[in-house]
Design a protein around this motif. Structure first.
Motif, PDB file in Angstrom:
ATOM      1  N   MET A 176      70.895  -3.510  45.857  1.00 13.15           N
ATOM      2  CA  MET A 176      70.133  -2.253  46.032  1.00 13.15           C
ATOM      3  C   MET A 176      71.093  -1.140  46.474  1.00 13.15           C
ATOM      4  N   ASN A 177      71.146  -0.094  45.677  1.00 15.80           N
ATOM      5  CA  ASN A 177      72.071   0.980  46.056  1.00 15.80           C
ATOM      6  C   ASN A 177      71.386   1.959  47.031  1.00 15.80           C
ATOM      7  N   ARG A 178      72.158   2.937  47.416  1.00 16.00           N
ATOM      8  CA  ARG A 178      71.675   3.865  48.456  1.00 16.00           C
ATOM      9  C   ARG A 178      70.450   4.649  47.984  1.00 16.00           C
ATOM     10  N   ARG A 179      70.499   5.060  46.719  1.00 16.00           N
ATOM     11  CA  ARG A 179      69.396   5.854  46.190  1.00 16.00           C
ATOM     12  C   ARG A 179      68.085   5.056  46.229  1.00 16.00           C
ATOM     13  N   GLU A 180      68.176   3.775  45.868  1.00 19.37           N
ATOM     14  CA  GLU A 180      66.975   2.937  45.862  1.00 19.37           C
ATOM     15  C   GLU A 180      66.446   2.751  47.289  1.00 19.37           C
ATOM     16  N   VAL A 181      67.362   2.602  48.233  1.00 15.44           N
ATOM     17  CA  VAL A 181      66.928   2.467  49.638  1.00 15.44           C
ATOM     18  C   VAL A 181      66.173   3.719  50.070  1.00 15.44           C
ATOM     19  N   CYS A 182      66.735   4.859  49.718  1.00 15.68           N
ATOM     20  CA  CYS A 182      66.084   6.137  50.102  1.00 15.68           C
ATOM     21  C   CYS A 182      64.722   6.266  49.434  1.00 15.68           C
ATOM     22  N   GLU A 183      64.647   5.894  48.170  1.00 12.80           N
ATOM     23  CA  GLU A 183      63.368   6.008  47.453  1.00 12.80           C
ATOM     24  C   GLU A 183      62.319   5.087  48.086  1.00 12.80           C
ATOM     25  N   ARG A 184      62.720   3.872  48.442  1.00  9.83           N
ATOM     26  CA  ARG A 184      61.764   2.929  49.054  1.00  9.83           C
ATOM     27  C   ARG A 184      61.322   3.425  50.433  1.00  9.83           C
ATOM     28  N   GLU A 199      61.190   6.556  51.401  1.00 11.45           N
ATOM     29  CA  GLU A 199      60.245   7.673  51.155  1.00 11.45           C
ATOM     30  C   GLU A 199      58.862   7.127  50.850  1.00 11.45           C
ATOM     31  N   HIS A 200      58.786   6.112  49.980  1.00  9.66           N
ATOM     32  CA  HIS A 200      57.504   5.531  49.565  1.00  9.66           C
ATOM     33  C   HIS A 200      56.802   4.885  50.756  1.00  9.66           C
ATOM     34  N   ALA A 201      57.611   4.137  51.571  1.00  6.80           N
ATOM     35  CA  ALA A 201      57.020   3.422  52.702  1.00  6.80           C
ATOM     36  C   ALA A 201      56.475   4.385  53.751  1.00  6.80           C
ATOM     37  N   LEU A 202      57.188   5.466  53.970  1.00  8.19           N
ATOM     38  CA  LEU A 202      56.736   6.443  54.989  1.00  8.19           C
ATOM     39  C   LEU A 202      55.758   7.477  54.431  1.00  8.19           C
ATOM     40  N   GLY A 203      55.519   7.439  53.148  1.00  4.58           N
ATOM     41  CA  GLY A 203      54.588   8.397  52.534  1.00  4.58           C
ATOM     42  C   GLY A 203      55.152   9.793  52.470  1.00  4.58           C
ATOM     43  N   LEU A 204      56.473   9.935  52.438  1.00  2.00           N
ATOM     44  CA  LEU A 204      57.098  11.254  52.370  1.00  2.00           C
ATOM     45  C   LEU A 204      57.110  11.756  50.931  1.00  2.00           C
ATOM     46  N   PRO A 205      57.113  13.076  50.754  1.00  2.00           N
ATOM     47  CA  PRO A 205      57.209  13.613  49.391  1.00  2.00           C
ATOM     48  C   PRO A 205      58.522  13.166  48.743  1.00  2.00           C
TER      49      PRO A 205
END
Lengths: 90, 379
Positions: free
Chosen positions: A1-9, A11-17
């Motif tokens: 899992m690269n950094r971008r995927e971590v950030c995307e997950r 965002e999704h988990a915290l409900g951020l835009p």
């Protein structure tokens, strides 16, 4: 899992835009006259009827008439004119 | 307009790879705006100082740069480089106009009759209404109260501003009617004479027509006899008598007359509240007479002018006259001395002249018919 995927997950988990933690591309279009792009890396094509800009998520191609890049500062660009088509590539 | 203050350049990038040119420009931190493609050319604008940084980008992308138009203040001022004084003057004038327009430069006083303009402005000056003052800093309500307190004869006062002109409108109090005196009093003779006419309004006449009276004699008594005993009143009436007046005027041939001599003039230039003395400061003795010469436009004084302060010192002047001149001067002074006789009637006038070795003496003997009664309180 690269950094971008971590950030995307995250965002999704915290409900951020989307784009809050990632450097995603944002595109804001007003009518068919004005488009503001955030995350613009470079200009690929610049013609009267076509402007294509490269972003982290691929190319965004604007088609239309009398197209003009009225402003560009850093990763932000403003395209004005009569937009007829917006395409995503890549 | 973007780039107005720093100057902007409209350019044309011809041929080559315009897209790469824009990317290279971005890499050089040069912001290009209003970029539009027309045929083989790319038109755009950038700041004038950044135009030089576009040349490496143009070289890399194979475009030829050409300036189409120069915009903004620096290019507008460029023709005036040889006339920098004019530009500085214009800018200074605008700055001065802006700075001075919010200040008080003219103070006018309206509605005063007995109180002078100077008296009113002298009161208002320490309260904040003076040349160069900022009107917004003045508490008008407090100023009015304090000014009315210091000007007891003024009943109403208002202060209004119109541009740099402050108008002070005042209304003075109506003079109070003196209350009639009621204390018991007699009317006595103010001079020696012969009574011609007696008119009694209140009191008891003590003399009649033809009586000879001396100064201080009772003419109308305020003490009235009644069944209940004496009553005291304030005597009122008129006693006209014939009196003789003698006036003697001597005019010497040589006379030392006290006068003042102008010892020094101290001019001060006043320009919008700024006073620039044009004299050296030193001790002075004598009376100071100030004369103001202000520039007037449309009947209104501007705060520009010269104040001349004259230092007057006591002096004497020796006047030498001929006999004719002394005689003429004596008659002039006699005529001056006759002026108080105007309240009566001059029935006869005999003037005699005598010349001595020192001067001329003119003597006038007058027979006057006038009021000789004067009120004297009993207690």
């Amino acid at each position: 899992m690269n950094r971008r995927e971590v950030c995307e997950r995250t965002e999704h988990a915290l409900g951020l835009p989307t784009g809050t933690l990632t450097s995603g591309v944002r595109l804001e279009i007003t009518d068919n006259r004005r488009a503001v792009i955030e995350g613009c890396k470079r200009i690929v094509t610049y013609e009267e009827d076509e402007i294509c800009v490269a972003t982290a998520a691929g190319c965004v191609r604007f088609r239309g008439r009398e197209l003009c890049m009225t402003a560009r500062a850093g990763e932000q660009a403003v395209v004005t004119g009569r937009l007829t088509c917006v395409e995503y590539e890549g | 307009m973007r780039g107005f203050w720093s100057g902007a350049v409209e350019f044309e990038a011809l041929g080559g790879f315009p897209e790469r040119f824009m990317n290279e420009a971005e890499a050089c931190d040069v912001t290009i705006w209003n970029a539009r493609r027309q045929g083989m050319s790319l038109f755009g604008s950038c700041r004038a100082v950044d135009y030089g940084a576009l040349r490496p980008a143009a070289k890399k992308s194979g475009v030829r740069l050409r300036i189409k138009r120069r915009l903004g203040l620096p290019f507008w001022l460029r023709p005036f480089r040889a006339r920098w004084g004019m530009v500085v003057g214009c800018v200074s004038a605008l700055v001065l106009l802006h700075a001075l327009s919010s200040r008080v430069w003219v103070v006018t006083v309206e509605g005063n009759q007995t109180v002078t303009d100077t008296e009113i402005t002298d009161v208002l000056t320490p309260l904040g209404i003076h040349l160069g003052a900022n009107f917004d800093d003045v508490d008008i309500a407090a100023l009015r109260l304090e000014a009315l307190r210091q000007l007891p004869t003024v009943g109403w006062l208002s202060v209004s501003q119109s541009g740099s002109v402050v108008t002070v409108k005042v209304k003075e109090k109506e003079p109070s009617v003196p209350t009639e005196e009621t204390a018991p009093a007699d009317i006595v003779a103010a001079a020696d004479g012969v009574v011609r006419r007696v008119t009694v309004t209140s009191g008891q006449a003590a003399v009649k027509e033809g009586d000879t009276v001396a100064k201080g004699d009772l003419l109308i008594s305020g003490c009235l006899e009644s069944e209940n005993g004496p009553m005291l009143r304030r005597a009122r009436g008129s006693v006209v008598g014939e009196v003789t007046e003698t006036v003697s005027i001597t005019v010497p041939f040589a006379e030392e007359v006290p006068c003042e001599k102008q010892a020094e003039v101290r001019p001060t230039v006043v320009f919008f509240g700024l006073s620039v003395p044009l004299y050296t400061d030193g001790e002075t003795e004598g009376r100071l007479v100030e004369e103001r010469r202000w520039v007037r436009v449309g009947g209104r004084e501007l705060p520009i002018g010269i104040t001349l302060t004259r230092v007057m010192t006591p002096n004497t002047q020796t006047i030498t006259r001929t006999a004719d001149e002394a005689l003429a001067e004596a008659h002039r002074r006699l005529a001056e001395a006759e002026k108080p006789f105007a309240d009566g009637t001059v029935e006869s006038r005999a003037v005699s002249e005598s010349v001595t070795e020192n001067g001329v003496t003119v003597t006038g003997v007058y027979t006057l018919v006038r009021e000789i009664g004067q009120t004297r309180d009993i207690f």
